[in-house]
Design an enzyme around this catalytic site. Structure first.
Site, PDB file in Angstrom:
ATOM      1  N   THR A   1       0.838  -1.190   0.000  1.00 48.70           N
ATOM      2  CA  THR A   1       0.000   0.000   0.000  1.00 48.70           C
ATOM      3  C   THR A   1       0.873   1.240   0.000  1.00 48.70           C
ATOM      4  OG1 THR A   1      -1.583  -1.221   1.366  1.00 48.70           O
ATOM      5  CG2 THR A   1      -1.834   1.152   1.343  1.00 48.70           C
TER       6      THR A   1
ATOM      7  N   GLY B   1       1.525  -1.460   4.886  1.00 47.23           N
ATOM      8  CA  GLY B   1       2.055  -2.535   5.701  1.00 47.23           C
ATOM      9  C   GLY B   1       1.079  -3.592   6.149  1.00 47.23           C
ATOM     10  N   GLY B   2      -0.107  -3.702   5.519  1.00 49.44           N
ATOM     11  CA  GLY B   2      -1.005  -4.797   5.829  1.00 49.44           C
ATOM     12  C   GLY B   2      -1.329  -4.894   7.299  1.00 49.44           C
TER      13      GLY B   2
END
Length: 528
Positions: free
Chosen positions: A343, A424-425
């Protein structure tokens, strides 16, 4: 760099310098923070393709002076054909494949998000769309220097991408991953952006581009069809919110994990920690993360299929009860299910006090990897986040998949408006908690709060371990204290991608704009 950038005319934070410069130029030309963010979003889609693109989704939280913050959800829905039975007929039974045409099953929503956000400009659109997209068009046509981050990521993920239709031609060089400094030209993408500049953003869903993509996707084997594009629109709504002692916070509605980010800080606030960078600071946030993630993993998904409203999770009594479950001296057993994702987050503020928190993603690096050679657009694999089993995140036609994306915004008690976030999920809520607590609760400089060593509980970015990962710069005594409390510690390098690419923009009551960008990325913090 431990000091924020400051200015009065505007501020932009982005993980690639070209995007920050594009936003700055729009602000200097008299554009609003929303318009600057559209320019930055288009530019970073060209300059940082391993992290995002116009074939992905996007989310906004916009603060306009004198008005309540508003959320724009450019969350693509699954194709009308995309069902458990349809995938079973394709031989997919246990879990959705992460790459290739079968992974490209949700409509890209970010362009619709740009379109809706532009309609929310406080004083209307000040500049033509062609001006907003011009930097991205030029960069796509003339070429952008591949960053070390993109070169490394492409090399690491090449085995799963190189054979996906269109990927090699678009993003490889002479049969291999490009080296840092390679000139990456994307002429087809430049033509697509120029077409949108001329014909309007709606063309992506209603016009020639929509028809081209629908034909390409069907021929490739994706379940997406033209009707999925023509019937799609972004959602403009009120964001989730919670009140802390430091101020009021807002974040994105489901199916994003914005509620988890708010829960972590709401729980931590109840612990009344007073010493930054202490055992109580890190342990408290880590234990709050566990409790938030347990409920997120069990109940979060498409809001149409959730048992309860996510705003109810943030009620004071609910958070009070959860906070009492945190042991101040001992770690709760772990792991829980991890949520991966790649992202970009960006922020902008203008001199009128309009502040934007924005995030854009294609899920995994390069998304599905499927590239349309006529348009240069590669499609996200966000639909790979659906489950094929019953539950709130089960795949249904036109459903919205679980999203790690969650741009954050806060209005502090002293009047500052703070936009902040990260890629970073699984790490996004954790990094948000680190940055916010350091800046808003403990008074650190915004850049210092972003630069300081961070942690990650669990898996992300394809990492296989569920440990508590700490960057090497933490005090060894603190690391030992965390180990003694029962945390399963793994040390990772300083300034690791695993810790996210964060940033922040704060608009102060006196008109000062404070900006920070993450040294872990290739970005810039511009205050001017």
């Amino acid at each position: 760099m431990l000091s924020s950038a400051y200015g009065f005319k505007g501020g932009v934070s982005a993980p690639h310098r070209a995007a920050a410069l594009a936003g700055r130029d729009i602000l200097n030309a008299g554009g609003s923070a929303v318009e600057a963010m559209v320019a930055a979003a288009a530019t970073i889609a060209v300059a940082y393709p391993h992290m995002n693109g116009i074939g992905g989704d996007g989310f906004w939280i916009i603060h306009r002076p004198g008005q309540a913050p508003v959320a724009v959800s450019g969350c693509g829905r699954a194709a009308a054909l995309a069902s458990v039975d349809w995938y079973a007929a394709q031989g997919v039974h246990d879990s959705l494949v992460p790459r290739g045409p079968l992974a490209a099953l949700t409509v890209p929503g970010t362009i619709a998000g740009w379109q809706s956000a532009l309609q929310l400009c406080p004083r209307g659109n000040r500049l033509p769309l062609s001006d907003l997209l011009a930097p991205a068009i030029a960069l796509a046509q003339d070429g952008v220097a591949v960053t070390e981050n993109q070169a490394r990521t492409t090399t690491e993920k090449l085995d799963g991408l190189k054979d996906v239709p269109g990927f090699a031609k678009a993003f490889m060089h002479e049969g291999a991953a490009p080296k840092a400094g390679h000139r990456l030209q994307q002429p087809a993408l430049g033509q697509t952006l120029a077409h949108l500049a001329k014909h309007g953003l709606a063309d992506y869903y209603q016009g020639d581009i929509a028809h081209t993509h629908a034909e390409f996707l069907e021929a490739a084997g994706s379940p997406l069809r033209l009707r999925d594009f023509t019937e799609f629109s972004a959602e403009v709504t009120a964001p989730l919110t919670t009140q802390l002692r430091a101020g009021q916070l807002w974040n994105m509605i489901p199916p994003t994990q914005g509620v988890a980010s708010l829960m972590i800080l709401g729980l931590f606030d109840r612990l009344k920690v007073t010493e930054p960078e202490s055992f109580a600071h890190l342990h408290g946030l880590i234990e709050a993360t566990k409790l938030a993630f347990i409920r997120r993993n069990a109940e979060l998904g498409d809001p149409d299929h959730m048992a309860t409203n996510a705003q109810d999770w943030l009620e004071a009594g609910v958070l009070d009860d959860l906070a009492r479950q945190i042991d101040p001296a001992h770690a709760r057993p772990w792991p829980e299910i991890a949520k991966p994702g790649d992202t970009i987050w960006m922020g902008a503020a203008d001199s009128d006090g309009c502040v934007v928190s924005f995030i854009q993603s294609v899920f995994w690096e390069f998304g599905s990897g499927l590239v349309c050679d006529k348009t240069g657009v590669f499609f996200q694999n966000r639909g790979a986040g659906f489950s094929l089993s019953p539950g709130p995140n089960q795949l249904h036609p036109r459903a919205r998949p679980f999203h790690t994306l969650n741009p954050a915004l806060a209005k502090l008690k002293d009047g500052r408006v703070l936009a902040y976030g990260t890629m970073g999920g699984e790490g996004q809520p954790q990094t948000q908690a680190a940055v916010f607590s350091r800046y808003a609760m403990f008074g650190q400089d915004l850049q210092q709060a972003v630069t300081a060593p961070r942690w990650l509980l669990g898996k992300t970015w394809g990492d296989a371990t569920t440990s508590l990962k700490l960057e090497d710069r933490f005090d060894p005594a603190l690391v030992e204290a965390l180990k003694a409390a029962g945390h399963d510690i793994e040390m990772i390098p300083d300034y690791s991608d695993l810790a996210g690419h964060a940033g922040g923009v704060a608009y102060w009551p006196d008109g000062v704009i404070e900006v920070a960008s993450d040294p872990r990325a290739d970005g810039a913090a511009l205050g001017f």
